[in-house]
Design an enzyme around this catalytic site. Structure first.
Site, PDB file in Angstrom:
ATOM      1  N   HIS A  92       5.777   6.143  11.452  1.00 53.03           N
ATOM      2  CA  HIS A  92       5.209   6.075  10.100  1.00 53.03           C
ATOM      3  C   HIS A  92       4.292   7.293   9.961  1.00 53.03           C
ATOM      4  CE1 HIS A  92       3.924   4.668   6.348  1.00 53.03           C
ATOM      5  NE2 HIS A  92       3.564   3.423   6.625  1.00 53.03           N
ATOM      6  N   ARG A 106       0.811  -1.221   0.000  1.00 53.82           N
ATOM      7  CA  ARG A 106       0.000   0.000   0.000  1.00 53.82           C
ATOM      8  C   ARG A 106       0.840   1.264   0.000  1.00 53.82           C
ATOM      9  NH1 ARG A 106      -2.405  -3.995   1.718  1.00 53.82           N
ATOM     10  NH2 ARG A 106      -0.658  -4.258   3.116  1.00 53.82           N
ATOM     11  N   THR A 107       1.831   1.340   0.876  1.00 53.86           N
ATOM     12  CA  THR A 107       2.580   2.593   1.000  1.00 53.86           C
ATOM     13  C   THR A 107       3.349   2.903  -0.274  1.00 53.86           C
ATOM     14  OG1 THR A 107       2.790   2.249   3.392  1.00 53.86           O
ATOM     15  CG2 THR A 107       4.292   3.831   2.370  1.00 53.86           C
ATOM     16  N   ARG A 124      11.529   3.632   3.110  1.00 55.12           N
ATOM     17  CA  ARG A 124      11.178   2.744   4.219  1.00 55.12           C
ATOM     18  C   ARG A 124      12.424   1.966   4.591  1.00 55.12           C
ATOM     19  NH1 ARG A 124       5.915  -0.970   4.533  1.00 55.12           N
ATOM     20  NH2 ARG A 124       5.146   1.093   5.149  1.00 55.12           N
ATOM     21  N   LYS A 136      25.878  -4.926  -0.761  1.00 56.80           N
ATOM     22  CA  LYS A 136      27.337  -4.954  -0.897  1.00 56.80           C
ATOM     23  C   LYS A 136      28.032  -4.222   0.250  1.00 56.80           C
ATOM     24  CE  LYS A 136      26.744  -4.717  -5.925  1.00 56.80           C
ATOM     25  NZ  LYS A 136      27.031  -3.917  -7.148  1.00 56.80           N
TER      26      LYS A 136
END
Length: 385
Positions: free
Chosen positions: A210, A131-132, A182, A161
């Site tokens: 959030h 969703r986000t 995120r 890496k």
């Protein structure tokens, strides 16, 4: 919510409140009223330069009434990044919600908006998201912008890496105008914002915050309940690891006479920093183990899933916590008829599927509201009010 001005319109002697006005009060000593607006003789005119004939028993004086020019079209957005719920006050929330309402109109329009034409958004997602990420990408495209996207950047980017977050941010900002990130670590968004020379939006940082979810949650409550002051909200589920409930608690603390119930298994209780913040800001809160009783009192039941990914190898603790609080038909039976059920999604089994048909189930409308809030934030951060 209208944000055209910070004063309340009033008339007396046929005059209307305006940003610059003349105030008229009884000709008493200045200490007679602690506030000039307490006088029963208040006169305001829309044309301060126009001479006014004196009224018997009244004296007039020039008076400046504060306007909300900071939120007018063409002004820069007050924030350079969106990192945490504490950044916002009531006035700014109201202004953002007004822009979100305009975004709803754009989304429903058949014509393509070009507000963000020529702008590029980079999404850096080090944790899974549906969703986000998609709502941010949809928001950008609906406003005419373009998207550079990385999904599961923890494994399929130079982070695998050993590249530092700071180096990744410095590189990606050379390709884009705004970064939506995120990350699995709390505080990563602050680190990214401190490094970048372009706006950064926190799309969730581990068990931290959030903020865009909290904004859409409050926007949804306003839309569904019709008010934000004087509401009762139950935060249910994984309150220790749930970044959504943390950010939501910060925003709810901006409003008056809010009561928050904290309902969770013992192992995932709300952390003390949030409870201390609520207390410091005069928000009444109460911990409870009885969801049925709490749900009968609340305007909003905000359910969350128990987050398995936060338990590491301690699956025994996860199994002990999950399934304890379920929103089902029985819970609907005790809820108020005008209350709503919300959930940041995804859900597992903490809301049964037969609840979906009930009009109080607001979680899919809530998810849709995320599009409008994120359209508003992208517009504000890139081009201003």
């Amino acid at each position: 919510m209208s944000i055209t001005s910070s004063f309340t319109s009033a008339t007396l002697c046929g005059s209307l409140v305006s940003p610059k006005a003349l105030g008229c009060s009884n000709a008493f000593p200045s200490n007679h009223f602690s506030n000039p607006f307490e006088s029963s003789k208040l006169c305001l005119t829309a044309n301060p330069k126009k001479s006014i004939a004196p009224v018997q028993g009244i004296r007039c004086h020039a008076m400046q009434v504060e306007t909300r020019e900071a939120f007018t079209a063409g002004k820069e957005f007050q924030l350079s990044d969106v990192i945490e719920g504490q950044q916002f006050d009531r006035e700014m929330l109201s202004a953002i919600f007004d822009v979100a309402l305009e975004m709803e109109k754009i989304e429903k329009s058949s014509s393509q908006s070009e507000i963000l034409k020529g702008y590029l958004m980079a999404t850096l997602f080090y944790e899974p998201s549906t969703r986000t990420r998609l709502s941010f990408e949809s928001a950008m495209k609906r406003l005419g912008g373009e998207v550079l996207t990385t999904e599961n950047a923890r494994e399929f980017s130079s982070a695998a890496k050993g590249e530092t977050l700071e180096d990744t941010i410095r590189t990606v900002e050379g390709y884009s105008d705004i970064i939506v990130m995120r990350h699995f670590e709390s505080g990563a968004a602050k680190k990214a914002a401190a490094t970048a020379n372009i706006p950064v939006i926190n799309a969730g940082d581990g068990p931290g915050e959030h903020p865009t979810q909290a904004l859409l949650d409050v926007y949804t409550i306003q839309s569904e309940i019709g008010k934000l002051d004087g509401i009762s909200v139950a935060l249910v589920g994984d309150l220790a690891n749930g970044r959504t409930v943390r950010s939501l608690a910060y925003l709810l603390a901006k409003f008056k006479d809010v009561k928050i119930y904290l309902v969770s298994p013992e192992i995932v209780k709300m952390k003390d920093d949030i409870k201390d913040y609520l207390t410091l800001n005069g928000v009444e809160w109460e911990e409870s183990s009885d969801l049925m009783e709490v749900a009968s009192k609340c305007d909003v039941v905000y359910q969350t899933r128990i987050q398995r990914e936060r338990f590491g190898e301690r699956l025994d603790l996860y199994e002990a916590a999950r399934g304890k609080y379920i929103v089902d038909k029985a819970l609907l039976g005790v809820m108020q008829k005008d209350a709503v059920i919300m959930h940041p999604l995804p859900r597992l089994d903490e809301i049964t599927a037969d609840v979906d048909a009930d009009p109080r189930a607001a979680y899919f409308r809530q998810a849709k509201n995320g599009l409008f809030i994120r359209m508003a934030l992208l517009k504000l951060l890139l081009v201003g009010w």
